[in-house]
Design an enzyme around this catalytic site. Structure first.
Site, PDB file in Angstrom:
ATOM      1  N   ASP A   1      41.580   9.336  66.244  1.00 52.42           N
ATOM      2  CA  ASP A   1      42.957   9.837  66.379  1.00 52.42           C
ATOM      3  C   ASP A   1      43.428  10.668  65.187  1.00 52.42           C
ATOM      4  O   ASP A   1      42.903  10.576  64.084  1.00 52.42           O
ATOM      5  CB  ASP A   1      43.929   8.670  66.607  1.00 52.42           C
ATOM      6  CG  ASP A   1      43.874   7.612  65.518  1.00 52.42           C
ATOM      7  OD1 ASP A   1      42.765   7.331  65.009  1.00 52.42           O
ATOM      8  OD2 ASP A   1      44.927   7.073  65.153  1.00 52.42           O
TER       9      ASP A   1
ATOM     10  N   GLU B   1      43.680   4.445  65.469  1.00 52.98           N
ATOM     11  CA  GLU B   1      43.594   3.631  64.243  1.00 52.98           C
ATOM     12  C   GLU B   1      44.886   3.684  63.448  1.00 52.98           C
ATOM     13  O   GLU B   1      45.226   2.739  62.747  1.00 52.98           O
ATOM     14  CB  GLU B   1      42.416   4.111  63.383  1.00 52.98           C
ATOM     15  CG  GLU B   1      42.084   3.190  62.205  1.00 52.98           C
ATOM     16  CD  GLU B   1      43.027   3.336  61.023  1.00 52.98           C
ATOM     17  OE1 GLU B   1      43.294   2.319  60.362  1.00 52.98           O
ATOM     18  OE2 GLU B   1      43.511   4.453  60.754  1.00 52.98           O
TER      19      GLU B   1
END
Ligand code: NI
Length: 397
Positions: A83, A140
């Site tokens: 991400d 995350e």
């Protein structure tokens, strides 16, 4: 020689991995929205003949590579996060973010490219006895993608004996790796204190219960927790990072409510619990002394990232064999930052290490708007992870 081979083999397709990394950088996606990224990952794995599992943790992808033998029954998991961050990029190079307000400011584009490099190498060589599980994790950055994957049965479907992950680290020069056999990153908690008083006219404060004055006392008092309550041999942080009360356009209105938001960082559960208790005691009793009330909301976001010693030493040995022992720091100082690989480490033995990439001295630091992942370290990261698989599950002919 055997240990050098992953690095040298992966260097042969370094250019492909660099192109891929830059494409990911140009197309950042937020946590649980990694639709394009996970599609690219899944397609790349399929082209390599790797078994692909999608939908574990929403946008998560898992690739399964069986060694040329599977007699050991062992399984090693490698995890990369995918991400990006909700921030604007200030870089001007060609692969800068094409999406306003989104940026790969933490190098997860690099981590994804590294793990795809590992996949390409392992799928071709399969020089191990067991199963490699390549975990491409979403979200995350504060959204708990690791938790989502675990709740979707990650370790029931793939019962890894050991798990490993890396993170690029601008403060370490490229070509170096850092790890330690215990705490790597802190637990990250969020707290909010809402102080309720009684609002009124700024000219007549004696008719009010001013929550701002109570908040001021609470802010000061909470700074005594680390200084006076935490054992000096333990580490902890209490930071109040947001203070909200009243309206800047209303200079004579005492508000009814004040709100403080902050973070607590710790390595030990006993310290974490003590700090939560002290925050509650201090805020409620100080508020009460002023005739107000204070309510604490305390959320544990990520636990501390704690390596298991055997696996951490194993990573250090593998990295030393590849980079030379002078390039491996085995007692790296922990960071008060946090990482959700910690949730995976709560269920499985494993280790998290830092991949040096340099740049910090010139301002290329994580979460900075001028950050960029250093492509030169892609083969190093991939080479170490591939060697971890080969050495953890060696083929004995
Ligand atoms: Ni990160």
């Amino acid at each position: 020689m055997a240990l050098r081979s992953p690095l040298e083999a992966i260097r042969k397709f370094h250019d492909d991995l660099t192109l891929l990394r830059r494409d990911l950088h140009a197309h950042p996606e937020l946590g649980f929205e990694e639709v394009r990224t996970s599609g690219i990952v899944a397609k790349a794995l399929e082209l390599l003949g790797v078994e692909v599992h999608r939908g574990i943790g929403k946008t998560g992808v898992v690739g399964v590579i069986r060694g040329r033998r599977c007699d050991s029954g062992r399984m090693v998991g490698l995890r990369a996060d995918m991400d990006a961050l909700p921030m604007s990029e200030d870089n001007a190079f060609d692969h800068r973010s094409s999406r306003p307000g989104l940026m790969h400011g933490c190098g997860h584009d690099g981590h994804t490219a590294i793990l795809l490099g590992v996949a390409r190498y392992l799928a071709k060589t399969r020089n191990f006895d067991g199963t490699a599980v390549l975990i491409f994790q979403p979200a995350e950055e504060g959204l708990g993608g690791a938790r989502a994957m675990i709740e979707d049965g990650l370790f029931e479907i793939f019962p890894c004996n050991e798990i490993y992950a890396l993170h690029n680290w601008p403060a370490l020069p490229a070509g170096k790796v850092g790890i330690n056999p215990g705490p790597m990153m802190a637990a990250s908690d969020r707290f909010e204190i809402v102080i309720e008083g009684r609002g009124g006219h700024g000219a007549h404060p004696y008719l009010t219960i001013d929550p701002i004055v109570a908040a001021g006392q609470i802010i000061t008092a909470t700074q005594s927790i680390v200084a006076r309550n935490v054992n000096p041999l333990d580490s902890a942080v209490v930071s109040i990072c947001s203070v909200q009360a009243g309206n800047p356009g209303a200079m004579s209105v005492i508000p009814r409510e004040a709100r403080l938001v902050g973070t607590v960082r710790t390595f030990r559960r006993t310290v974490q619990e003590m700090i939560e208790n002290r925050l509650r005691e201090l805020s409620s009793s100080i508020a009460a002394a002023f005739g107000a009330t204070a309510t604490l909301t305390y959320e544990r976001i990520y636990p501390a990232t704690i390596n298991t010693p055997r696996e951490a030493n194993f990573v250090a040995d593998v990295a030393s064999a590849i980079l030379g022992k002078e390039n491996v720091i085995r007692d790296l100082t922990p960071s008060m930052g946090a990482e959700d690989f910690s949730l995976m480490l709560q269920g499985r033995p494993g280790a998290y290490f830092r991949l040096g990439q340099g740049g910090a001295e010139s301002g290329c630091i994580l979460h900075s708007s001028s950050y960029d992942f250093n492509d030169s370290v892609i083969p190093i990261g991939a080479g170490i992870l591939a060697a971890i698989v080969e050495r953890s599950m060696p083929v004995v002919d």
